[in-house]
Design a protein around this motif. Structure first.
Motif, PDB file in Angstrom:
ATOM      1  N   UNK A   1      50.772  -6.869  15.202  1.00  0.00           N
ATOM      2  CA  UNK A   1      51.702  -7.301  16.207  1.00  0.00           C
ATOM      3  C   UNK A   1      51.188  -8.336  17.154  1.00  0.00           C
ATOM      4  N   UNK A   2      50.019  -8.816  16.745  1.00  0.00           N
ATOM      5  CA  UNK A   2      49.307  -9.926  17.486  1.00  0.00           C
ATOM      6  C   UNK A   2      49.524 -11.129  16.621  1.00  0.00           C
ATOM      7  N   UNK A   3      49.006 -12.263  17.307  1.00  0.00           N
ATOM      8  CA  UNK A   3      48.799 -13.555  16.417  1.00  0.00           C
ATOM      9  C   UNK A   3      47.397 -13.878  16.380  1.00  0.00           C
ATOM     10  N   UNK A   4      46.843 -13.911  15.168  1.00  0.00           N
ATOM     11  CA  UNK A   4      45.383 -14.426  15.164  1.00  0.00           C
ATOM     12  C   UNK A   4      45.262 -15.260  13.971  1.00  0.00           C
ATOM     13  N   UNK A   5      44.332 -16.053  13.868  1.00  0.00           N
ATOM     14  CA  UNK A   5      44.091 -16.856  12.730  1.00  0.00           C
ATOM     15  C   UNK A   5      44.110 -16.168  11.340  1.00  0.00           C
ATOM     16  N   UNK A   6      44.547 -16.683  10.383  1.00  0.00           N
ATOM     17  CA  UNK A   6      44.603 -15.909   9.101  1.00  0.00           C
ATOM     18  C   UNK A   6      43.944 -16.619   8.205  1.00  0.00           C
ATOM     19  N   UNK A   7      43.088 -15.950   7.236  1.00  0.00           N
ATOM     20  CA  UNK A   7      42.566 -16.494   6.105  1.00  0.00           C
ATOM     21  C   UNK A   7      43.435 -16.868   4.950  1.00  0.00           C
ATOM     22  N   UNK A   8      43.508 -18.241   4.726  1.00  0.00           N
ATOM     23  CA  UNK A   8      44.646 -18.890   3.623  1.00  0.00           C
ATOM     24  C   UNK A   8      43.845 -19.486   2.575  1.00  0.00           C
ATOM     25  N   UNK A   9      43.892 -18.792   1.303  1.00  0.00           N
ATOM     26  CA  UNK A   9      43.237 -19.320   0.276  1.00  0.00           C
ATOM     27  C   UNK A   9      44.479 -19.686  -0.798  1.00  0.00           C
ATOM     28  N   UNK A  10      44.566 -20.911  -0.936  1.00  0.00           N
ATOM     29  CA  UNK A  10      45.806 -21.252  -1.872  1.00  0.00           C
ATOM     30  C   UNK A  10      45.407 -21.199  -3.315  1.00  0.00           C
ATOM     31  N   UNK A  11      46.220 -20.803  -4.321  1.00  0.00           N
ATOM     32  CA  UNK A  11      46.226 -21.022  -5.705  1.00  0.00           C
ATOM     33  C   UNK A  11      47.457 -21.178  -6.251  1.00  0.00           C
ATOM     34  N   UNK A  12      47.394 -21.660  -7.401  1.00  0.00           N
ATOM     35  CA  UNK A  12      48.828 -22.126  -8.148  1.00  0.00           C
ATOM     36  C   UNK A  12      49.197 -21.091  -9.124  1.00  0.00           C
ATOM     37  N   UNK A  13      50.568 -20.888  -9.100  1.00  0.00           N
ATOM     38  CA  UNK A  13      51.311 -19.993  -9.764  1.00  0.00           C
ATOM     39  C   UNK A  13      52.591 -20.714 -10.117  1.00  0.00           C
ATOM     40  N   UNK A  14      52.994 -20.588 -11.516  1.00  0.00           N
ATOM     41  CA  UNK A  14      54.110 -21.427 -11.973  1.00  0.00           C
ATOM     42  C   UNK A  14      54.019 -22.864 -11.608  1.00  0.00           C
ATOM     43  N   UNK A  15      53.132 -23.616 -11.510  1.00  0.00           N
ATOM     44  CA  UNK A  15      52.857 -25.024 -10.961  1.00  0.00           C
ATOM     45  C   UNK A  15      53.082 -25.326  -9.668  1.00  0.00           C
ATOM     46  N   UNK A  16      53.205 -24.318  -8.830  1.00  0.00           N
ATOM     47  CA  UNK A  16      53.503 -24.365  -7.234  1.00  0.00           C
ATOM     48  C   UNK A  16      52.269 -23.586  -6.358  1.00  0.00           C
ATOM     49  N   UNK A  17      52.042 -24.026  -5.359  1.00  0.00           N
ATOM     50  CA  UNK A  17      50.977 -23.425  -4.367  1.00  0.00           C
ATOM     51  C   UNK A  17      51.453 -22.112  -4.081  1.00  0.00           C
ATOM     52  N   UNK A  18      50.656 -21.247  -3.569  1.00  0.00           N
ATOM     53  CA  UNK A  18      50.929 -19.731  -3.058  1.00  0.00           C
ATOM     54  C   UNK A  18      49.519 -19.400  -2.422  1.00  0.00           C
ATOM     55  N   UNK A  19      49.810 -18.281  -1.677  1.00  0.00           N
ATOM     56  CA  UNK A  19      48.733 -17.625  -0.900  1.00  0.00           C
ATOM     57  C   UNK A  19      48.954 -16.345  -0.526  1.00  0.00           C
TER      58      UNK A  19
END
Length: 428
Positions: A70-88
């Motif tokens: 319910x708050x706004x805090x920095x998120x840990x974002x680690x991108x990877x590829x799935x079906x040739x597109x980025x996701x996290x």
């Protein structure tokens, strides 16, 4: 067609993103329940959005936690590829490789714009801060692409699932912030302009011997009628000029006539001046001014110079009864700022609630191509075609921004009007 989605707790963020994904993009009613027994006994299509499986005949998607906060805090974002597109927000032991509800919500809500960030030279959220720019997917409507893959995964699990995707739309929009190059600017501005840069063209235009190079209005109307287009025009009507506000003043009869002429033929909206960004009262006055000029209610808006910050910018619009905003894009680079090519309701992160303000994202502005990306008209045509293809492939909405003065006959923008006409010929 209905989908029952189980979650352990009522989550406003989850309800918001499910409404967008299922109802708006897939044409499916989604009912969210916290009743485990109700979910178990349901015989239709069902999705379990919790950490543990509930029953055998479910589509299981593990949550990563963002939607429960319910708050706004920095998120840990680690991108990877799935079906040739980025996701996290990768998940384990799920029927989908990542938490699509959280990833879509993170991008759609512009979560990162609420966090501490660097401003650009105009005080705006700098596109270099964005995950989409850093991870090189700014040019893609990634949410639409993910949802398309998600729908396939659901249909593999539930072959009876029927998807009703939206129809692709092209919506041309125009910012009228420099209505004329020479006409209607008054004696002092024209004398000053002539002394600064003597021009025979200026004299001929003021004498009525030549057409003003920024007067492209009838030509554009003819194009819209020819290709059956439904444009939206945004008028800058600041009461006085400033460093970034240089339009013909609304007190001029010509501006009244121009606004009324377009209001009679198509949708129009307010183009809030740069000055109004520092004074809320000016926004109120400008909306009232355009209402008077057009003789209709003003419910659409796009910020001049795309100058706005969240959440204050959108709250100002809601206060003024603006229902639709077209500012979601960058004034420094083309691309999908919210990683989506479909309109959506703005979610106010600070208040953790869905609002009534509808956001219409744009992905291409010719001024970005020309001034920021330093492209020629021909190169910008290729760029525009890439955005057209990206939007059409996911049944989205291609919203473009043009300026009357850049598609006219001014030598500075030679070839851009032709480029625009060639684009319409190719896609329509």
């Amino acid at each position: 067609m209905k989908v029952l989605l189980y979650t352990q707790n009522h989550l406003p963020r989850l309800q918001y993103i499910c409404s967008f994904i299922f109802e708006e993009l897939l044409g499916i009613e989604c009912i969210v329940t916290t009743g485990c027994e109700v979910f178990k006994t349901y015989e239709g299509i069902k999705i379990n959005y919790s950490n543990s499986p509930v029953c055998s005949n479910e589509f299981h998607l593990s949550p990563t936690g963002l939607l429960a906060e319910q708050t706004i805090t920095p998120q840990t974002i680690d991108c990877f590829k799935i079906n040739n597109y980025k996701a996290f927000f990768k998940t384990e032991n799920s029927d989908f490789a990542f938490d699509i509800f959280s990833t879509a919500f993170y991008l759609l809500s512009r979560y990162e714009e609420y966090l501490q960030h660097q401003k650009d030279m105009y005080g705006r959220y700098a596109h270099e801060n964005s995950l989409a720019f850093r991870e090189d997917f700014l040019h893609l409507p990634l949410i639409n692409i993910w949802v398309k893959d998600f729908a396939v995964a659901l249909q593999n699990k539930f072959p009876s699932l029927v998807i009703h995707v939206p129809v692709f739309k092209f919506i041309p929009t125009y910012d009228v912030d420099i209505a004329y190059s020479f006409k209607h600017k008054g004696l002092m501005r024209n004398v000053g302009g002539f002394l600064k840069s003597p021009s025979l063209d200026r004299i001929q235009i003021l004498l009525g011997l030549r057409k003003d190079p920024f007067d492209t209005y009838d030509w554009l109307i003819d194009l819209h009628e020819q290709y059956k287009l439904y444009p939206v025009y945004f008028f800058l009507v600041a009461a006085k000029n400033g460093l970034y506000d240089k339009n013909i003043l609304p007190a001029k009869k010509a501006m009244y006539q121009l606004a009324k002429k377009h209001a009679d033929k198509c949708a129009i909206g307010i183009h809030p001046s740069w000055q109004s960004g520092d004074d809320d009262n000016l926004l109120t006055k400008e909306i009232a001014q355009l209402r008077l000029m057009s003789q209709q209610e003003i419910t659409k808006s796009r910020q001049h110079y795309i100058r706005f910050n969240l959440p204050a910018g959108y709250r100002r619009l809601l206060k003024e009864n603006i229902s639709d905003d077209y500012s979601m894009g960058y004034g420094s680079i083309n691309g999908f700022r919210a990683s989506v090519t479909s309109s959506f309701y703005w979610f106010d992160l600070e208040n953790n609630e869905t609002t009534s303000l509808r956001i219409h994202p744009f992905c291409f502005m010719e001024a970005n191509s020309y001034y920021e990306q330093k492209l020629s008209a021909d190169s910008a045509f290729e760029e525009l075609m890439q955005y057209y293809t990206a939007c059409k492939e996911v049944n989205g909405e291609l919203i473009t921004i043009w300026h009357n003065h850049m598609v006219g006959e001014d030598n500075l923008y030679k070839g851009w009007g032709r480029m625009y006409e060639n684009f319409l010929k190719k896609i329509m």
